[in-house]
Design an enzyme around this catalytic site. Structure first.
Site, PDB file in Angstrom:
ATOM      1  CG  ASP A 122       1.947   0.943   7.524  1.00  0.00           C
ATOM      2  OD1 ASP A 122       1.278   1.166   6.493  1.00  0.00           O
ATOM      3  OD2 ASP A 122       3.007   0.289   7.524  1.00  0.00           O
TER       4      ASP A 122
ATOM      5  CG  ASP B 255       2.668  -2.506   0.681  1.00  0.00           C
ATOM      6  OD1 ASP B 255       2.338  -1.318   0.519  1.00  0.00           O
ATOM      7  OD2 ASP B 255       3.093  -2.956   1.772  1.00  0.00           O
TER       8      ASP B 255
HETATM    9  C1  GLA Z   1       3.665  -1.466   4.377  1.00  0.00           C
HETATM   10  C2  GLA Z   1       2.146  -1.646   4.492  1.00  0.00           C
HETATM   11  C3  GLA Z   1       1.831  -2.445   5.752  1.00  0.00           C
HETATM   12  C4  GLA Z   1       2.526  -3.785   5.686  1.00  0.00           C
HETATM   13  C5  GLA Z   1       4.016  -3.591   5.517  1.00  0.00           C
HETATM   14  C6  GLA Z   1       4.728  -4.901   5.263  1.00  0.00           C
HETATM   15  O1  GLA Z   1       4.189  -0.662   5.389  1.00  0.00           O
HETATM   16  O2  GLA Z   1       1.499  -0.411   4.529  1.00  0.00           O
HETATM   17  O3  GLA Z   1       0.436  -2.616   5.878  1.00  0.00           O
HETATM   18  O4  GLA Z   1       1.989  -4.532   4.637  1.00  0.00           O
HETATM   19  O5  GLA Z   1       4.306  -2.733   4.416  1.00  0.00           O
HETATM   20  O6  GLA Z   1       6.098  -4.744   5.092  1.00  0.00           O
END
Ligand code: GLA
Length: 432
Positions: A219, A158
């Site tokens: 997301d 990430d």
């Molecule tokens: C980000 C990523 C998500 C998830 C969260 C975890 O928002 O895009 O897919 O992994 O972090 O905190």
């Protein structure tokens, strides 16, 4: 002189060619914790759903006992909130001791014993998005080594709490560090999602050389609005994104939310169909212990899965956006076959859409059609014959199409399932 030149070329090609780990020649499939289980760490009050080794073991049991693994769903992937808040005395990441008492290495063994693979989550930056220890540039090598020693098979890296310059350095460095461990570890990069997902900030040629898949955009959430928002962004930008994908390098529109609370049955079919057209990784984020039979049937639909897993690995495109609210998507497949999706954005009633294959750019000839959700077959559809599909509001009709004379086509034959399982059971090749 000549030999030193040859040496340089060799070294250069070793470092600059496509990510050479040989992994994920077809979009990876499996299960990922985040969308459904988030950062629930309350194992005292919510022991069944908290992020703990038990949750991942439960999902592994379901994947291996309920027919998922044989369909290709082999990754069991941990997301955020798995680690302890502190690195250990030697500066290594460590799992939360209360929630993962057996440690990640044992969890990886649990997966491998069942013909599954384990994925883990890290974050290039000071902290993960959930506030756990991140991987700063100086920790990249340590963390790659730790993951390899544990027997991890995939890393989602990430990008919270790092800037563009750090990401430009860090994502390629992690790729090299993973390769240097000697363990095949699939590499998912969130880099583009943090830099707008488009050129000039993002160079998809470079991404294809260092990552097996990448999150391009925001997301997914448990709603139809969220699915539509993602589909719109991917289709609006398909001229940039579509050519970036291919065997070993995939755009990732995020997890499948089928089986949760936000989608109707029609909308669930739409997500599955559109993710198959996009050659997207298929990571389910749902509770496999309590899945409804409708959701299971969609996620386990062999025809849709084999369209998603087509070995050519060519991402599909949106061909048409009709005024009526109908959109048509197309993906070319092996052996001159193809997939079509008729998608309705309407909100009134089933819409009867009439067209011909010729007007969807099909060459002259007759075709066999298999409707992947209804199972209906049409044996001789000429390119010029008008046909009508009835598409439910926010639903799809999805077709697998191949030229009538295509003798080797297996879709409509009884050995279809054998062919399919030989295509989508890579776990059989690398049992660990
Ligand atoms: C980000 C990523 C998500 C998830 C969260 C975890 O928002 O895009 O897919 O992994 O972090 O905190």
């Amino acid at each position: 002189m000549t030999s030193s030149l040859a040496f340089c070329v060799l070294v250069l090609s070793a470092t600059t060619l496509a990510l050479d780990n040989g992994l994920m020649r077809m979009p990876p499939m499996g299960w990922l914790a985040w969308e459904r289980f988030r950062c629930d760490i309350d194992c005292k009050n919510d022991s069944k759903n908290c992020i703990s080794e038990n949750l991942f073991k439960d999902m592994a049991d379901r994947l291996s006992e309920d027919g998922w693994r044989e369909l290709g769903y082999i990754y069991v992937n941990i997301d955020d909130c798995w680690s302890s808040m502190q690195r250990d005395s030697q500066g290594r990441l460590q799992a939360d001791p209360d929630r993962f008492p057996g440690g990640i290495q044992n969890l990886a063994r649990y997966m491998h014993d069942r013909g599954l693979k384990l994925g883990i989550y890290g974050d290039l930056g000071t902290h993960t998005c959930g506030g756990y220890p991140g991987t700063t540039l100086d920790k990249i090598e340590t963390d790659a080594k730790t993951f390899a020693e544990w027997g991890v098979d995939m890393l989602k890296l990430d990008g919270c709490y790092s800037n563009a310059t750090e990401q430009e350095k860090g994502y390629p460095l992690m790729s090299q560090a993973l390769n240097a461990t000697g363990r095949p570890i699939g590499y998912s990069c969130s880099w583009p999602a943090y830099q707008g997902g488009l050129p000039p900030s993002i160079n998809y040629t470079v991404l294809g050389q260092i990552c097996n898949l990448w999150r391009n955009y925001g997301d997914i959430q448990d709603s139809w609005d969220s699915v539509l928002n993602i589909v719109d962004w991917f289709m609006t930008n398909q001229d940039v994104l579509q050519p970036a994908a291919g065997p070993g390098r995939w755009n990732d529109p995020d997890m499948l939310i089928i089986g949760n609370f936000g989608l109707s049955v029609d909308q669930s079919r739409s997500q599955m169909a559109l993710w198959a057209i996009m050659a997207a990784p298929l990571f389910m984020s749902t509770d496999l212990r309590t899945l409804s039979s409708e959701a299971r049937a969609i996620l386990q639909n062999k025809a849709v899965i084999s369209i998603n897993q087509d070995p050519l690995g060519i991402q599909g495109r949106r061909l048409l956006k009709e005024k009526s609210g109908i959109e048509v998507f197309w993906r070319p497949l092996l052996q001159s076959a193809s997939a079509l999706v008729f998608f309705s954005r309407r909100t009134d009633m089933p819409y009867r859409y009439t067209t011909t294959l010729a007007s969807l750019n099909y060459t002259a000839g007759t075709y066999k059609v298999y409707d992947v959700f209804s199972g209906q077959v049409m044996k001789n559809l000429s390119d010029t014959t008008a046909f009508t599909v009835s598409i439910n509001p926010s639903g799809v009709v999805m077709w697998y199409i191949s030229p009538s004379e295509n003798e080797t086509d297996t879709f409509l034959q009884s050995d279809f399932h054998c062919t399919l399982s030989s295509v989508i059971s890579p776990y059989l090749i690398h049992p660990r």
